[in-house]
Scaffold this motif. Structure first.
Motif, PDB file in Angstrom:
ATOM      1  N   VAL A  88       0.843  -1.201   0.000  1.00 28.33           N
ATOM      2  CA  VAL A  88       0.000   0.000   0.000  1.00 28.33           C
ATOM      3  C   VAL A  88       0.879   1.252   0.000  1.00 28.33           C
ATOM      4  N   ALA A  89       1.904   1.249   0.871  1.00 22.59           N
ATOM      5  CA  ALA A  89       2.801   2.411   0.946  1.00 22.59           C
ATOM      6  C   ALA A  89       3.506   2.628  -0.388  1.00 22.59           C
ATOM      7  N   GLU A 139       1.186   4.090  -2.968  1.00 21.13           N
ATOM      8  CA  GLU A 139       0.968   5.512  -2.681  1.00 21.13           C
ATOM      9  C   GLU A 139       2.181   6.337  -3.138  1.00 21.13           C
ATOM     10  N   ARG A 172       2.388   9.191  -6.007  1.00 21.89           N
ATOM     11  CA  ARG A 172       2.913  10.508  -5.697  1.00 21.89           C
ATOM     12  C   ARG A 172       4.066  10.881  -6.626  1.00 21.89           C
TER      13      ARG A 172
END
Lengths: 115, 543
Positions: free
Chosen positions: B48-49, B52, B56
């Motif tokens: 998930v990180a 993300e 970004r």
């Protein structure tokens, strides 16, 4: 003079290490790796230039003359490198002993070469 | 004071596996279920990180589609402290690592994780090392993360024990220890000549170096590159690879599919950053080595595939072909082949890593005799003194129609690896070849050799794998093996990712093209990193 001694030491250590790494016995290989890592550690240390009697830590406050101090970065790097190579050598030693136990020989290939 | 500003997300892919791995060490070896759950949780959180971070790093229209994120360790200003950097390339590798780790972990739950000690913590530490190596912007920090991932991989390779693994492990460790020493020599030479360890700073300094320093930096970079080339398995340095990958347990070998890509990633990053267009007299240094070595690796892997008798050795040679292809195309791009080749190569890297991992996971169920794993489990249980009840295979759902399912999955892997349409391998290869045909190279013959070798290696892959497939699925008389849902599930997930990659090829390819453009413009990275604002300064400005 100091430069000569240091580079000779690094050269002799590295040459012996390389020769030992290419030998067929596991014990020779591990000693070779140790010698080679000593050579590399000395080499890293020498990359901060050789200075006599200069501390690597600067005093607090005030503008100072950087030439009066030794480069602290290679000293920090060499500490890290020593710790890591020590740990990996210990790990290699375990595998070496396991291999000796499983195969009954200390040849790196786990079997003696056919004569 | 924002204690948890979004910037802190950059450390998450390193810290999550680190804490998960450390926490697992507290649990007793018998509590595998708890460790498994913890591991799955950690990998899912990392995924998930990473996603993300990927979103970004795509940035917005305003930033030109390239956003570089930084994390200054201890808030030291950029060239002095250690900096973590996230850009498109790093984010892509992070996502790929987590995507690979999730199926591998699930597969290990079918029984492999009980064949030795500490499988789960070591996998977590391996992930930590991999993510750290992708994120770091500092040469010495890169060495530290390399050692973390190597130390974990030594343990994982030996997982399960046995004479074959110990022997392969001995060679693997010896080769990599020597490689690490070369890495150290290279790093310290570069530091001695330029006085910096920061990759971005080094990239800026290259153009203005004096003749003497330039020679030393070249020597240092060359010695350092040997360590990465060993990891990537370039031809004369790759003899350890096939034995090690063959000897590893199935989930370990599948995870190792990304290990060669770490070497490739670092070479990509450093060559374009340090010897890219902005490097003045050093531009393009080492490109011929990458081209020549990469082509030789593809040729060696091609012959190896045709000569292999077992699927394991063949898969190991497929890894070589994959990294050889990416290395040589990186070399061509460094010589000025353009972004198209690099974008195709990155797409191919993604696709071939997933496909080889799926193949490594398939090997064990395919070549398993009836009762094979039960017997093996009993044997290892004996060696480790575990109690009898523990050693029974995990009660799992046996899948019906085993042979048909295995055959279909295998066929999909073959299509993806050989680069046949319609799967993703084809798209990557077409991207590379199209870019290559359009490029104007200094030595056109090498370009043609690349085109020929890429096509030939696809043919060899097809011949070799189909031969094994016929032997296993059509010409066999033995009973089909008993297949657990936990084993085929992860493989299906990996194959589904390949299919998804094919359907989403346009989006992915656009991402790769942007990535290639950013990689080819080192100024984006280096100016971005050196301009990274410190938190303390921002706060002063706010007040």
């Amino acid at each position: 003079m100091m430069e000569l001694v240091l580079s000779l030491a690094i050269g002799v250590l590295a040459a012996s290490g390389i020769w030992l790494i290419l030998r067929p016995r596991t014990f020779q290989v591990i000693v070779g790796l140790c010698l080679l890592s000593y050579a590399v550690n000395l080499f890293i240390f020498s990359m901060g230039r050789l200075t006599l009697g200069a501390p690597p830590i600067m005093p607090r406050g005030g503008p100072i003359d950087p030439t009066a101090f030794a480069d602290p970065v290679p000293q920090a790097l060499v500490l890290t490198a020593i710790v890591i190579s020590f740990a990996t050598t210990a790990l290699f030693l375990v595998v070496l002993i396991a291999s000796r136990g499983l195969t009954g020989t200390d040849h790196v290939d786990g079997q003696e070469r056919e004569p | 004071m924002t204690a948890l500003s979004p910037e802190h997300l950059i450390v998450a892919p390193i810290l999550i596996p680190f804490f998960a791995g450390a926490l697992m060490l507290i649990y007793d070896e018998r509590q595998r279920r708890a460790k498994l759950m913890l591991g799955l949780l950690s990998v899912a959180a990392t995924l998930v990180a990473s996603i993300e971070l990927l979103v970004r790093s795509k940035g917005s229209e305003l930033t030109g589609g390239n956003d570089i994120g930084f994390y200054l360790m201890g808030d030291w200003a950029a060239p002095f402290g250690i900096v973590l950097v996230i850009d498109r390339l790093a984010a892509m590798m992070l996502v790929l690592t987590s995507l690979l780790a999730l199926p591998v972990l699930t597969y290990a739950a079918a029984g492999w994780h009980r064949q030795g000690q500490h499988f789960h913590p070591m996998l977590q530490f391996l992930l930590m090392g991999l993510n750290g190596a992708f994120l770091t912007g500092d040469l010495f920090n890169l060495f530290v993360f390399f050692e973390v991932l190597l130390a974990a991989s030594y343990g994982l390779l030996l997982h399960g024990g046995g004479q074959l693994r110990v022997r392969a492990g001995l060679h693997y460790i010896a080769v990599n220890l020597t490689g690490s020493l070369l890495f150290l020599i290279g790093v310290s030479l570069i530091y001695g000549a330029t006085g910096t360890l920061n990759m971005a700073h080094l990239s800026m300094l290259m153009a203005g170096l004096g003749e003497q320093e330039r020679g030393l930096v070249h020597a240092g970079a060359g010695i350092m590159a040997v360590a990465f080339l060993v990891k990537a398995g370039i031809w004369p340095l790759s003899f350890w690879l096939s034995t090690a990958y063959m000897a590893g347990a199935a989930p370990v070998a599948a995870m190792f599919a990304i290990m060669t890509k770490v070497g490739v990633y670092v070479l990509l990053r450093l060559s374009f950053l340090v010897f890219g267009v902005a490097a003045g007299a050093s531009a393009g240094y080492g490109s011929l080595v990458l081209v020549g070595g990469g082509l030789a690796t593809v040729a060696y892997g091609l012959v190896g595939i045709l000569a292999s008798q077992s699927l394991g050795r063949m898969a190991a040679h497929l890894v070589l072909v994959s990294s050889g292809t990416v290395l040589s195309s990186a070399g061509f791009v460094l010589e000025g082949a353009g972004t198209g080749v690099l974008a195709g190569a990155l797409f191919y890297l993604l696709s071939s890593t997933l496909a080889t991992a799926a193949l490594f996971l398939l090997i064990e169920p395919i070549s398993r005799e009836e009762g094979g794993i039960a017997a093996m489990l009993a044997l290892t249980a004996d060696a480790y003194g575990l109690d009898e009840r523990e050693a029974q295979p995990e009660v799992g759902l046996a899948v019906p129609g085993t042979l048909a399912l295995l055959g279909a999955t295998f066929a999909l892997c073959v299509i993806a690896l050989a680069g046949l349409p319609p799967l993703s391998g084809f798209i990557g290869k077409v991207g590379m070849l199209r870019g290559m045909l359009a490029a104007e190279l200094p030595v056109p013959a090498l370009g043609w050799a690349f085109v020929a070798l890429v096509i030939l290696s696809g043919l060899a892959t097809l011949i070799g794998l189909v031969r094994i497939g016929i032997q296993t699925f059509w010409a066999t008389e033995s009973e089909p093996p008993r297949l657990l849902a936990l084993e085929i599930g992860p493989v299906l997930v990996l194959v589904a990712m390949l299919v998804l990659l094919t359907f989403k090829a346009e989006v992915t390819m656009r991402y790769m093209q942007q990535t290639a453009r950013a990689v080819l413009e080192p100024a984006i990275y280096s100016q971005g990193v050196l301009g990274a604002p410190r938190t303390a300064e921002t706060q002063e400005a706010d007040q």
